[in-house]
Write an enzyme that holds these catalytic residues in place. Structure first.
Site, mmCIF file in Angstrom:
data_model
loop_
_atom_site.group_PDB
_atom_site.id
_atom_site.type_symbol
_atom_site.label_atom_id
_atom_site.label_comp_id
_atom_site.label_asym_id
_atom_site.label_seq_id
_atom_site.Cartn_x
_atom_site.Cartn_y
_atom_site.Cartn_z
ATOM 1 N N VAL A 11 0.839 -1.201 0.000
ATOM 2 C CA VAL A 11 0.000 0.000 0.000
ATOM 3 C C VAL A 11 0.872 1.248 0.000
ATOM 4 C CG1 VAL A 11 -1.827 1.254 1.181
ATOM 5 C CG2 VAL A 11 -1.801 -1.256 1.229
ATOM 6 N N LYS A 12 0.632 2.102 -0.970
ATOM 7 C CA LYS A 12 1.397 3.344 -1.103
ATOM 8 C C LYS A 12 0.729 4.439 -0.272
ATOM 9 C CE LYS A 12 2.904 4.404 -5.217
ATOM 10 N NZ LYS A 12 2.937 4.691 -6.682
#
Length: 220
Positions: free
Chosen positions: A84-85
Site C-alpha cells: 500500500v502506497k
C-alpha cells in the site's frame, strides 16, 4: 534488484512481462484514472498479468491517517500481499506506523527530499519512492537526493529500500541503480526506450546481410 512497471495498462504489462524480468507493477491514482477502469476491477487483472509471485502496489486516497488505514485494509483484503502506497505527509507517517503494527506492507510515496524518505522508513515503510524527475523539474537534483536517501537508509533504516520513481529517460534510472538503489519502477515509455536502440537493429541487419551474401539464406 527489483524492477517494476509503473502502469495500469494490463495489455502492456502482459507484453513487457514476457520480455523484462519484472518483479511487479506499481500504480497511483493518476495511473488508475487514466486506465478508465475501477481500481477494484483493474487490480485483480494486473495481479493476474504478473502472476502470484509478482508484487502489486496501489495507493490510498484519504488525507487523514484513519482513512488511509481503512483504505489500506480494504486494498489488502482485495489483493492479499499488496503493498500500500502512502503519501509521506504528517498523516501519512502516522498511517505508516499504524499499518506496520497491522502487518500491512507500505511504500512511502511522493518523496521529494532525503529527510522525508528517511522519516517514512523509520516509521515502518518497507519501500520509499523518491520522485527523481519531479525533483529535477523543480530545480533540484533528483539523483543526488536518491544517493543521499540510499546512504541514510543503509545507515539508519537497513530494513527499508529505495524504490526510485518518476523517470523521463533510461539514464535517470541507470543513475539511480549506480547510486545503489535496490528497486526502480519504469513508466511504459521509458521501458520502451530501453528496448528501442537503433544501433542494435543496424548491427543485426548487417549480420543478416553478410550471412545471406555468403550462404544465400538466413538459416543456420
Amino acid at each position: 534488484m527489483e524492477l517494476y512497471l509503473d502502469t495500469a495498462n494490463v495489455a502492456e504489462v502482459e507484453r513487457l512481462a514476457r520480455i523484462f524480468p519484472i518483479a511487479g507493477v506499481t500504480t497511483n491514482p493518476s495511473i488508475v484514472a487514466a486506465s478508465k477502469e475501477s481500481i477494484w476491477d483493474v487490480l485483480p487483472r494486473l495481479q493476474n498479468a504478473i502472476g502470484e509471485e509478482g508484487t502489486l502496489f496501489a495507493q490510498t486516497m484519504s488525507r487523514d491517517a484513519k482513512g488511509m488505514v481503512e483504505e489500506a485494509k480494504r486494498l489488502n483484503n482485495a489483493i492479499p500481499g499488496i503493498v500500500v502506497k502512502i503519501p509521506v505527509t504528517a498523516e501519512g507517517l502516522a498511517a505508516i506506523k499504524l499499518l506496520k503494527k497491522e502487518g500491512i506492507v507500505t511504500l512511502g510515496t511522493a518523496v521529494y527530499s532525503a529527510s522525508q524518505g528517511l522519516l517514512a522508513a523509520l516509521a515502518g515503510a518497507k519501500y520509499v519512492a523518491p520522485y527523481v524527475n519531479r525533483v529535477d523539474a523543480q530545480g533540484g537534483d533528483g539523483i543526488r537526493m536518491v544517493l543521499e536517501l540510499q546512504t541514510l537508509l543503509e545507515h539508519h533504516a537497513p530494513d527499508s529500500m529505495v524504490l526510485a520513481a518518476s523517470f523521463k529517460t533510461p539514464r535517470q534510472a541507470l543513475d539511480c541503480l549506480l547510486a545503489g538503489c535496490q528497486a526502480i519502477t519504469l513508466p511504459l515509455d521509458v521501458a520502451q526506450q530501453m528496448l528501442n536502440t537503433p544501433a542494435v537493429e543496424s548491427a543485426i541487419e548487417k549480420f543478416e546481410q553478410d550471412w545471406k551474401n555468403a550462404f544465400g539464406n538466413l538459416n543456420l
